[in-house]
Design a protein around this motif. Structure first.
Motif, short mmCIF file in Angstrom:
data_model
loop_
_atom_site.label_atom_id
_atom_site.label_comp_id
_atom_site.label_asym_id
_atom_site.label_seq_id
_atom_site.Cartn_x
_atom_site.Cartn_y
_atom_site.Cartn_z
N THR A 167 20.18 -44.20 -4.84
CA THR A 167 21.48 -43.28 -5.65
C THR A 167 20.39 -42.34 -6.93
N ALA A 168 19.84 -43.66 -7.06
CA ALA A 168 18.88 -42.22 -8.49
C ALA A 168 17.78 -41.77 -7.56
N LEU A 169 16.56 -41.79 -6.80
CA LEU A 169 16.05 -41.15 -5.96
C LEU A 169 16.36 -40.15 -5.31
N ARG A 170 18.17 -40.03 -4.57
CA ARG A 170 17.90 -38.44 -4.31
C ARG A 170 18.06 -37.58 -5.53
N TYR A 171 18.91 -38.32 -6.79
CA TYR A 171 19.11 -37.39 -7.70
C TYR A 171 17.95 -36.65 -8.38
N LEU A 172 17.24 -37.17 -8.64
CA LEU A 172 15.66 -37.31 -9.28
C LEU A 172 14.75 -36.72 -8.60
N GLY A 173 15.04 -36.63 -6.90
CA GLY A 173 14.54 -35.99 -6.23
C GLY A 173 14.55 -34.57 -5.83
N GLN A 174 16.27 -33.85 -6.38
CA GLN A 174 17.03 -32.91 -6.31
C GLN A 174 16.60 -32.45 -8.26
N TYR A 175 16.73 -33.14 -9.24
CA TYR A 175 16.07 -32.86 -9.95
C TYR A 175 14.42 -32.19 -9.93
N TYR A 176 13.84 -32.81 -9.44
CA TYR A 176 12.76 -32.41 -9.71
C TYR A 176 12.20 -31.57 -9.55
N PHE A 177 12.96 -31.04 -7.90
CA PHE A 177 13.08 -29.20 -7.01
C PHE A 177 13.61 -28.38 -8.00
N PHE A 203 22.27 -33.22 -17.24
CA PHE A 203 21.17 -33.37 -15.83
C PHE A 203 19.89 -33.73 -16.41
N ASP A 204 19.14 -33.11 -17.89
CA ASP A 204 17.90 -34.18 -18.00
C ASP A 204 18.89 -35.70 -18.96
N ASP A 205 19.44 -35.52 -19.80
CA ASP A 205 19.86 -36.66 -19.93
C ASP A 205 19.61 -37.86 -18.36
N ALA A 206 20.42 -37.61 -17.83
CA ALA A 206 21.22 -38.13 -16.33
C ALA A 206 19.62 -38.79 -16.01
N ALA A 207 18.24 -37.72 -15.63
CA ALA A 207 17.23 -38.21 -15.08
C ALA A 207 16.63 -39.00 -15.96
N GLN A 208 16.59 -38.62 -17.58
CA GLN A 208 15.63 -39.85 -17.99
C GLN A 208 16.64 -41.80 -17.71
N CYS A 209 17.73 -41.25 -17.43
CA CYS A 209 18.34 -42.62 -17.50
C CYS A 209 17.79 -43.09 -15.88
N TYR A 210 17.97 -42.38 -14.92
CA TYR A 210 17.84 -43.10 -13.76
C TYR A 210 15.88 -43.51 -13.55
N ASN A 212 13.65 -28.25 -11.06
CA ASN A 212 12.57 -28.21 -12.12
C ASN A 212 10.82 -27.44 -11.51
N LYS A 213 11.06 -27.16 -10.15
CA LYS A 213 9.68 -26.70 -9.34
C LYS A 213 8.91 -27.63 -9.57
N LEU A 214 9.03 -29.04 -9.80
CA LEU A 214 8.03 -30.66 -9.42
C LEU A 214 7.96 -30.73 -8.19
N TYR A 215 7.06 -29.94 -7.46
CA TYR A 215 7.22 -30.28 -5.96
C TYR A 215 6.35 -31.62 -5.73
N ASP A 216 5.34 -32.08 -6.49
CA ASP A 216 4.81 -33.14 -5.47
C ASP A 216 5.84 -34.32 -6.20
N GLU A 217 6.33 -34.64 -7.68
CA GLU A 217 7.22 -35.54 -7.77
C GLU A 217 8.50 -35.79 -6.89
N ALA A 218 9.16 -34.13 -6.13
CA ALA A 218 9.78 -34.55 -5.42
C ALA A 218 10.14 -34.68 -4.29
N SER A 219 8.72 -35.13 -3.54
CA SER A 219 8.05 -35.40 -2.67
C SER A 219 8.34 -36.57 -2.47
N LEU A 220 7.26 -37.18 -3.56
CA LEU A 220 7.60 -38.73 -3.65
C LEU A 220 9.02 -39.12 -3.44
N CYS A 221 10.01 -38.64 -4.33
CA CYS A 221 11.26 -39.36 -4.28
C CYS A 221 11.88 -38.92 -2.56
N ALA A 222 11.66 -37.84 -2.40
CA ALA A 222 12.16 -38.10 -1.18
C ALA A 222 11.17 -38.92 -0.10
#
Length: 555
Positions: free
Chosen positions: A470-480, A442-449, A482-492
């Motif tokens: 597709t990339a934004l959807r994945y990163l939103g869930q990934y940040y969520f 998952f970390d490697d996938a997020a890095q590529c996205y 990992n409890k990075l809610y500000d970043e997850a909110s931006l992606c959402a």
């Protein structure tokens, strides 16, 4: 319907180059060579035979030269016999067989010509022109090693005969073979090396050679301009190639040569009005030229009239069975018509004409991929990659084959390499990210996205590229997660810009609001980078996304 002979092509090429030079003063024009006694004795017969030759009555020309002894008369005698055999071969196939079976018919005169020329060669009685013909006969008989030796000897015997250089070019397979040949030191060699560099996809070296030739006095040469345009076409610098072809058309508006390559560029850019104008213009000039048929074929292909396009490529092959572009383009049309067996035959004929044609190898890979034969696809994609090592499309195709064969490590290497060399289709990182996702990395996938999105956003294409959501959807869930809610909110929030991801974006924003209402704090983990900040060394783990060595998986 007729095509030019190689002698006519060489004559007009020399005339083109001479026209581009400054004219010589009268007192510096070299005198015509003196006639030998044998030349004088055969002069009348040679003139008569040349007239018949120009009328394409090759047997008649050979008959009146059978007793001549001069070198010129001997070459025309043997060349007439060779062309007579070629004409008869074409006559046997043009009506009874389609172009896909053309290569199965042989010139019956070849073996007899080889025996006679071999005896003369052993006795040292062949001049540069006769050596050239001997090499052509050997190539036609698939005696390629012997043919290379004879063509090299022909360039030494007659360095200014461009035909020998061109034939040699078609037999050289790699740069090592080119370096191993002992070629004469002559200004024509620079033209040959530039042409060879273009064929071997060494475009930087080719452009340098052509630039030095222009500085040496050939600045007005339309041949050099056309070759530079072809070089830019080969590296997919479409804007520069189009500019040069338009300039070439202004200088030589009735030119047909290379216009098939020009039409390929117009096709890629979907410039339908310009391609239509080019096709109509070439029909007015000469509708029975190979290039004209290819341009018309491209025009119909752009209009999705693939049956008509294939018909015009077949016409081109009736005019010249060794037209590489027509074979390859016809293969593409058969692919569009779902006729895979005919496509495979067309691509194989293209490879027979020129083994360095990466498009034919790549087309075969695609065809076998459609037939769900990944091992075959892998073989042909590797061949294409060998010819175009820095073409991301070949590497992405290799990666997809490795994925289908469950060789994920090799697939990841191919995708990363494709991104590293400049991913023209912007798909390599996406495929790499999805592969990491499938492997639960998952970390490697997020890095590529993240890298993918930043590349797209930096080019201003984010609203045009469908896979961004597709990339934004994945990163939103990934940040969520990992409890990075500000970043997850931006992606959402960004997801809401795309129709296919809008509902998921809204759902994620509701989840984030619910978590924040419960008072759960955001994580302070700095090892997870933010997609909307520039990547830096301390936020991009080299361990996760690093350049990978492809040497273990490429041929």
């Amino acid at each position: 319907m007729c095509t030019r002979t190689s002698s006519q092509t060489l004559c007009f090429r020399a005339s083109e180059l001479a026209f581009s030079l400054d004219p010589l003063p009268l007192n510096e024009i070299p005198p015509a060579p003196e006639l030998t006694e044998e030349d004088a004795r055969d002069l009348d017969a040679l003139c008569l035979a040349k007239s018949y030759f120009d009328l394409k009555e090759y047997d008649r020309a050979a008959y009146f030269l059978r007793g001549c002894r001069s070198q010129k008369a001997y070459f025309l005698y043997m060349y007439s016999r060779y062309l007579s055999g070629e004409k008869k071969k074409d006559d046997e196939t043009v009506d009874s067989l389609g172009p896909l079976e053309k290569g199965q018919v042989r010139n019956e005169a070849l073996r007899e010509l080889r025996v006679e020329l071999s005896k003369k060669h052993s006795a040292g009685e062949l001049d540069g022109f006769a050596l050239y013909l001997y090499g052509v006969v050997l190539r036609k008989l698939d005696l390629l090693k012997e043919a290379v030796e004879i063509f090299v000897a022909a360039t030494h015997a007659l360095p200014l005969h461009w035909g020998s250089w061109l034939e040699l070019c078609n037999l050289i397979t790699n740069i090592e073979m080119l370096k191993s040949l002992s070629l004469p030191e002559c200004w024509v060699r620079d033209f040959f090396m530039a042409h060879m560099f273009t064929e071997l996809q060494m475009i930087k070296e080719a452009l340098q050679k052509y630039q030095s030739l222009m500085e040496a006095g050939f600045a007005k040469s339309t041949y050099i301009i056309s070759q530079i345009a072809v070089a830019y076409h080969n590296i997919r610098d479409i804007d520069q190639a189009l500019y040069l072809f338009n300039e070439l058309r202004e200088q030589d508006p009735f030119r047909i040569e290379n216009m098939d390559t020009f039409s390929n560029l117009l096709y890629v850019r979907s410039m339908k009005p310009e391609l239509s104008y080019l096709a109509h213009n070439l029909v007015e000039i000469d509708k029975y030229r190979v290039e004209t048929c290819c341009v018309i074929g491209n025009y119909y292909s752009l209009r999705s009239q693939h049956e008509k396009a294939a018909l015009y490529f077949q016409r081109a092959l009736k005019l010249n069975p060794r037209c590489l572009g027509a074979w390859t383009l016809m293969g593409h049309e058969y692919m569009e018509m779902k006729n895979t067996s005919a496509a495979i035959q067309a691509y194989r004929h293209a490879i027979e004409v020129n083994k360095r044609d990466y498009r034919a190898w790549y087309g075969l890979g695609q065809t076998y991929e459609i037939l769900k034969m990944p091992f075959y696809s892998l073989y042909y994609y590797r061949k294409a990659h060998q010819l175009r090592p820095n073409d991301s499309r070949m590497l992405v195709a290799l990666g997809e084959c490795y994925e289908k064969l469950s060789q994920q490590v090799e697939a990841k290497k191919c995708y990363w390499r494709a991104y590293s060399v400049g991913d023209v289709e912007r798909m390599a990182l996406l495929k790499l990210a999805k592969l990491h996702e499938q492997l639960n990395e998952f970390d490697d996938a997020a890095q590529c996205y993240i890298i993918y999105i930043q590349d797209i956003f930096s080019c201003g294409e984010q609203l045009e590229h469908a896979e961004v959501s597709t990339a934004l959807r994945y990163l939103g869930q990934y940040y969520f997660k990992n409890k990075l809610y500000d970043e997850a909110s931006l992606c959402a929030q960004r997801c809401c810009d795309y129709n296919d991801a809008r509902e998921e974006g809204k759902a994620l924003l509701r989840q984030i609001s619910a978590v924040r209402e419960q008072g759960e704090p955001s994580s302070t983990d700095l090892s997870v980078p933010c997609v909307f900040n520039p990547l830096s060394n301390n936020t991009t783990p080299v361990r996760r996304v690093s350049p990978l060595d492809l040497s273990s998986v490429t041929p």
